[in-house]
Write a protein that holds these residues in place. Structure first.
Motif, PDB file in Angstrom:
ATOM      1  N   LYS A  87      -7.864   6.008   4.657  1.00 11.41           N
ATOM      2  CA  LYS A  87      -6.416   5.812   4.750  1.00 11.41           C
ATOM      3  C   LYS A  87      -5.782   6.689   5.821  1.00 11.41           C
ATOM      4  O   LYS A  87      -4.946   6.240   6.601  1.00 11.41           O
ATOM      5  CB  LYS A  87      -5.763   6.099   3.395  1.00 11.41           C
ATOM      6  CG  LYS A  87      -4.259   5.822   3.364  1.00 11.41           C
ATOM      7  CD  LYS A  87      -3.696   5.959   1.963  1.00 11.41           C
ATOM      8  CE  LYS A  87      -4.241   4.900   1.035  1.00 11.41           C
ATOM      9  NZ  LYS A  87      -3.242   4.309   0.150  1.00 11.41           N
TER      10      LYS A  87
ATOM     11  N   MET B 233       1.680   4.900   0.986  1.00 12.17           N
ATOM     12  CA  MET B 233       1.339   5.813   2.070  1.00 12.17           C
ATOM     13  C   MET B 233       2.235   7.042   1.998  1.00 12.17           C
ATOM     14  O   MET B 233       3.364   6.985   1.506  1.00 12.17           O
ATOM     15  CB  MET B 233       1.527   5.135   3.434  1.00 12.17           C
ATOM     16  CG  MET B 233       0.589   3.966   3.694  1.00 12.17           C
ATOM     17  SD  MET B 233      -1.132   4.470   3.934  1.00 12.17           S
ATOM     18  CE  MET B 233      -1.037   5.277   5.538  1.00 12.17           C
TER      19      MET B 233
ATOM     20  N   GLU C  35       0.840  -1.200   0.000  1.00 12.20           N
ATOM     21  CA  GLU C  35       0.000   0.000   0.000  1.00 12.20           C
ATOM     22  C   GLU C  35       0.873   1.248   0.000  1.00 12.20           C
ATOM     23  O   GLU C  35       1.845   1.342   0.756  1.00 12.20           O
ATOM     24  CB  GLU C  35      -0.902   0.009   1.236  1.00 12.20           C
ATOM     25  CG  GLU C  35      -1.875   1.174   1.268  1.00 12.20           C
ATOM     26  CD  GLU C  35      -2.752   1.158   2.510  1.00 12.20           C
ATOM     27  OE1 GLU C  35      -3.732   1.925   2.537  1.00 12.20           O
ATOM     28  OE2 GLU C  35      -2.459   0.389   3.443  1.00 12.20           O
TER      29      GLU C  35
END
Length: 316
Positions: A261, A207, A205
Motif C-alpha cells: 500500500k 488510505m 480503499e
C-alpha cells in the motif's frame, strides 16, 4: 440485568455500570455478536441506533442507565456461523503467549484480520470466541493490521478491558515493533512527528497520509541491524494512529519491505525474490500493568520463521 433480546425486533438495552465509558461502536460489536462489522457501522451512520432517544455516532461513550435503542437485526446463529477450521484453531492455540483469568496475549499471525467481515468468515476475535465459548466477555484491547504479526492483547472481563483502555489513553502501554526498511541508515535513531489524515479512495480503499490537517502522530525509530540496502529497525509508538509506522516510514523515504500500500514496488519485488511474501512488520513487544498488579510487565513475541529466514539471507 437485560434479558436476552429478540434481535429480529427493535429493542431497548439499558447500559449497566460494566458498559460505562465504552464507545458505542465497541459496545455494539460485543453485544451483537454474529453481525458483520460493516452492518453495525451502517446502522450507526443511518441513525438507526439511538441513545436516550437522541441521534448518536460511533464514538459516543455510554454511561450507566443509558437507554440504547437497537433496530431489528438478523444475527447469525452459531450453527450458521460454523466453527473455525481446525488448522486455524491449532495455529492460534500454539501462538498464545500468556493467559490468566483476565487476559489473553497472542502472537497474531500475519494475514489474519482481528475482525471478520469483508468476505472473511472468521477474524481472530471470532475464532477465539468460538474456541472459548465459556469466555463470554472476550474482547480486543487494541488492534493491529491484518498483514502485521505479533503481540495482540485481549481482555476476558469488562473491568479488565476498562483498566487497559485507561492505560492506553494515558499512554502507559509500551508498543514496540520490528520492521525492515528500505535503505541502509547511517543514523541510529530518528523520531518522526508528522500528523496523519485518513481518507477513503473512490474505490473504497482506506488510505492514510501525512497532512497538517491530520491527527498528531509520533514514532521513534531505532536501528537494530544494518544490511546491504536495508535496515532492521525498532519502532516505538508514542501515538496509535491507523497505519502509523507504515506511513511514517514511507515519509522518511524508507518504506517497509513487503508493503503493497505505501511501499516501493521494485523493492517489494526484490524481497519476494528472497522469499518475503508478506509485510515485514511485527509487534515485537508489549508492556503494561496487568489489572490487580502494581508493576509493569513486558511480553515479547518471536519473529516468524519467514522473517528470521529473510534476515539470515540478507546477512550472508
Amino acid at each position: 440485568m437485560n434479558a436476552s433480546p429478540d434481535f429480529t425486533r427493535p429493542h431497548i438495552y439499558q447500559a449497566s455500570s460494566e458498559d460505562a465509558g465504552q464507545r458505542l461502536d465497541n459496545f455494539l460489536l460485543r453485544y451483537l455478536k454474529g453481525v458483520p462489522k460493516s452492518h453495525i457501522y451502517r446502522i450507526l451512520r443511518k441513525g438507526e441506533v439511538r441513545v436516550n432517544k437522541g441521534r448518536v455516532n460511533a464514538s459516543t461513550r455510554l454511561t450507566a442507565g443509558d437507554q440504547v435503542r437497537i433496530p431489528p437485526i438478523r444475527v447469525a446463529t452459531p450453527e450458521q456461523a460454523g466453527a473455525p477450521p481446525r488448522p486455524l484453531q491449532e495455529l492460534l492455540e500454539r501462538r498464545i503467549l500468556f493467559e490468566d483469568e483476565g487476559l489473553l496475549l497472542i502472537n497474531k499471525p500475519s494475514g489474519l484480520a482481528v475482525h471478520g467481515g469483508s468476505g472473511l468468515s472468521f477474524g481472530l476475535i471470532e475464532a477465539l470466541r468460538a474456541m472459548r465459548p465459556q469466555e463470554s466477555g472476550l474482547e480486543l484491547v487494541h488492534r493491529i493490521d491484518r498483514d502485521t504479526s505479533g503481540c495482540l492483547l485481549l481482555a476476558k472481563r469488562r473491568s479488565v478491558l476498562r483498566d487497559l483502555h485507561e492505560q492506553i489513553r494515558l499512554n502507559r502501554v509500551e508498543k514496540r515493533y520490528l520492521a525492515l526498511l528500505a535503505g541502509r541508515w547511517r543514523r541510529s535513531k530518528e523520531r518522526v512527528d508528522a500528523p496523519l489524515l485518513k481518507n477513503v479512495t473512490q474505490g473504497g480503499e482506506r488510505m492514510v497520509r501525512v497532512d497538517p490537517r491530520g491527527k498528531p502522530a509520533q514514532t521513534q525509530f531505532s536501528v537494530q541491524r544494518r544490511f546491504a540496502g536495508y535496515s532492521l529497525v525498532e519502532a516505538q509508538l508514542e501515538t496509535g494512529r491507523t497505519h502509523q509506522i507504515r506511513v511514517h516510514a514511507a515519509h522518511l523515504g524508507s518504506p517497509i519491505g513487503g508493503d503493497e500500500k505505501y511501499g516501493d514496488a521494485q523493492i517489494n519485488e526484490q524481497l519476494r525474490g528472497l522469499g518475503l511474501k508478506r509485510l515485514f512488520l511485527h509487534a515485537a513487544s508489549l508492556g503494561f500493568v496487568p489489572p490487580g498488579d502494581k508493576r509493569l510487565r513486558r511480553f515479547s513475541a518471536p519473529l516468524d520463521e519467514e522473517l528470521e529466514g529473510l534476515l539470515t539471507r540478507l546477512g550472508t
